[in-house]
Write a protein that holds these residues in place. Structure first.
Motif, mmCIF file in Angstrom:
data_model
loop_
_atom_site.group_PDB
_atom_site.id
_atom_site.type_symbol
_atom_site.label_atom_id
_atom_site.label_comp_id
_atom_site.label_asym_id
_atom_site.label_seq_id
_atom_site.Cartn_x
_atom_site.Cartn_y
_atom_site.Cartn_z
ATOM 1 N N ILE A 1 0.847 -1.198 0.000
ATOM 2 C CA ILE A 1 0.000 0.000 0.000
ATOM 3 C C ILE A 1 0.882 1.248 0.000
ATOM 4 N N PRO A 2 0.771 2.101 -1.011
ATOM 5 C CA PRO A 2 1.602 3.312 -1.056
ATOM 6 C C PRO A 2 1.255 4.272 0.072
ATOM 7 N N ALA A 3 2.219 5.107 0.410
ATOM 8 C CA ALA A 3 1.959 6.143 1.404
ATOM 9 C C ALA A 3 0.777 6.997 0.951
ATOM 10 N N GLY A 4 -0.109 7.332 1.873
ATOM 11 C CA GLY A 4 -1.286 8.120 1.535
ATOM 12 C C GLY A 4 -2.303 8.040 2.651
ATOM 13 N N GLU A 5 -3.372 8.798 2.489
ATOM 14 C CA GLU A 5 -4.451 8.847 3.477
ATOM 15 C C GLU A 5 -5.706 8.231 2.858
ATOM 16 N N TYR A 6 -6.131 7.094 3.408
ATOM 17 C CA TYR A 6 -7.223 6.321 2.829
ATOM 18 C C TYR A 6 -8.463 6.404 3.729
ATOM 19 N N ARG A 7 -9.635 6.607 3.074
ATOM 20 C CA ARG A 7 -10.894 6.797 3.787
ATOM 21 C C ARG A 7 -11.818 5.608 3.514
ATOM 22 N N PHE A 8 -12.378 5.061 4.581
ATOM 23 C CA PHE A 8 -13.199 3.854 4.485
ATOM 24 C C PHE A 8 -14.640 4.155 4.886
ATOM 25 N N ASP A 9 -15.584 3.892 3.948
ATOM 26 C CA ASP A 9 -17.015 3.942 4.268
ATOM 27 C C ASP A 9 -17.417 2.545 4.726
ATOM 28 N N VAL A 10 -18.012 2.454 5.907
ATOM 29 C CA VAL A 10 -18.322 1.160 6.509
ATOM 30 C C VAL A 10 -19.823 1.039 6.743
ATOM 31 N N GLN A 11 -20.370 -0.099 6.306
ATOM 32 C CA GLN A 11 -21.785 -0.390 6.572
ATOM 33 C C GLN A 11 -21.885 -1.234 7.843
ATOM 34 N N VAL A 12 -22.718 -0.761 8.773
ATOM 35 C CA VAL A 12 -22.939 -1.447 10.047
ATOM 36 C C VAL A 12 -24.379 -1.941 10.061
ATOM 37 N N SER A 13 -24.575 -3.221 10.374
ATOM 38 C CA SER A 13 -25.917 -3.818 10.328
ATOM 39 C C SER A 13 -26.197 -4.605 11.599
ATOM 40 N N ASN A 14 -27.479 -4.658 11.958
ATOM 41 C CA ASN A 14 -27.953 -5.574 13.004
ATOM 42 C C ASN A 14 -29.404 -5.921 12.707
ATOM 43 N N THR A 15 -30.138 -6.448 13.676
ATOM 44 C CA THR A 15 -31.514 -6.894 13.424
ATOM 45 C C THR A 15 -32.449 -5.759 13.041
ATOM 46 N N SER A 16 -32.070 -4.538 13.357
ATOM 47 C CA SER A 16 -32.955 -3.407 13.074
ATOM 48 C C SER A 16 -32.730 -2.804 11.692
ATOM 49 N N GLY A 17 -31.608 -3.173 11.024
ATOM 50 C CA GLY A 17 -31.336 -2.605 9.707
ATOM 51 C C GLY A 17 -29.861 -2.302 9.527
#
Length: 285
Positions: free
Chosen positions: A137-153
């Protein structure tokens, strides 16, 4: 008559409640789930060294209903760099059976298999991002969009965690050094380190600096050469912290018999190099 009617009403209510209770015993009514509004990572901005095995990110579930499930849905780099190295699949050894500790090489092969997985993944149960050793992985600033789920959605958290990658890092140095060691990656090949020593601001030839002879306690590599520029070593990557000691050879003025007075002074430092290549490390005493 009025009291009798009231009593009949109570009996009807009693049987109705009993009927409902009997139904609930046959079929479990699921509880209501929730995703708390304040879920997210502790210390959203994180740092990592390319090439190393690391686990990054501590997700705070707050009052959310457990269990949670995590998935990376998008990755971007702040300055628009290519993110494909994060998805590069690397070979990983997985063990199919428990190890007892005295297996032969042949037995280990039978108990293991080689699988391929992306350089960075997310643990679906904890939300921790897991990096494989050998990633590029090259040097840099990486942004992660994360989906969080449970029984409600589900909920997608944009820029849920931001990881700044560096290709190398000085992790510690002793107070006897007049400044921190400086690392420079000068080429993609060969896999070498040139150590350059400075004493009182003057650059020393390679034979005036040396490293601990006990390689189990210090820097590991294969010595190549002492030259005017410094001391050259071949190394395997990644190079990990190794509690390295460097000695400066100090030559004083000649004594009364005309002989040079020689002494040594050692200083300790630690460093990591993640991405393969040719490096220069400058040390100041």
């Amino acid at each position: 008559m009025k009291p009798k009617n009231t009593l009949k009403h109570y009996w009807k209510l009693f049987f109705l409640v009993g009927f409902i209770v009997s139904l609930s015993g046959c079929e479990e009514i699921p509880g209501e789930g929730s995703l708390a509004p304040d879920i997210g990572y502790k210390n959203r901005k994180q740092y990592a060294v390319s090439g190393l095995t690391q686990n990054v990110g501590d997700f705070l579930t707050s009052s959310s209903t457990l269990p949670l499930h995590f998935e990376i849905v998008n990755i971007t780099e702040t300055n628009g760099q290519d993110i494909s190295p994060l998805n590069e699949e690397l070979e990983v050894i997985r063990y199919k059976e428990a190890l007892v500790g005295n297996e032969s090489v042949e037995e280990l092969k039978l108990k293991s298999e080689i699988v391929r997985q992306p350089a960075i993944t997310i643990n679906p149960n904890t939300g921790t991002l897991e990096l494989l050793e050998g990633n590029k992985i090259p040097a840099g600033e990486y942004r992660f969009d994360v989906q969080v789920s449970n029984t409600s959605g589900s909920r997608i958290i944009k820029d849920a965690i931001i990881i700044e990658f560096v290709e190398f890092e000085v992790t510690s140095w002793s107070s006897g050094m007049i400044s921190p060691p400086q690392i420079e990656r000068v080429a993609d090949t060969p896999n070498q380190i040139l150590f350059v020593g400075y004493l009182d601001g003057k650059q020393l030839p390679g034979n005036r600096i040396d490293f601990t002879k006990d390689r189990s306690l210090g820097f590991k590599g294969t010595f190549v050469d002492d030259n005017e520029q410094g001391e050259l070593w071949n190394v395997s990557f990644p190079v990990k912290n190794a509690n390295t000691y460097c000695s400066w050879k100090i030559i004083a003025d000649q004594d009364e018999d005309g002989k040079e007075e020689i002494s040594y002074v050692s200083e300790n430092f630690n460093f990591v190099l993640g991405v393969p290549g040719s490096y220069v490390i400058r040390l100041y005493k």
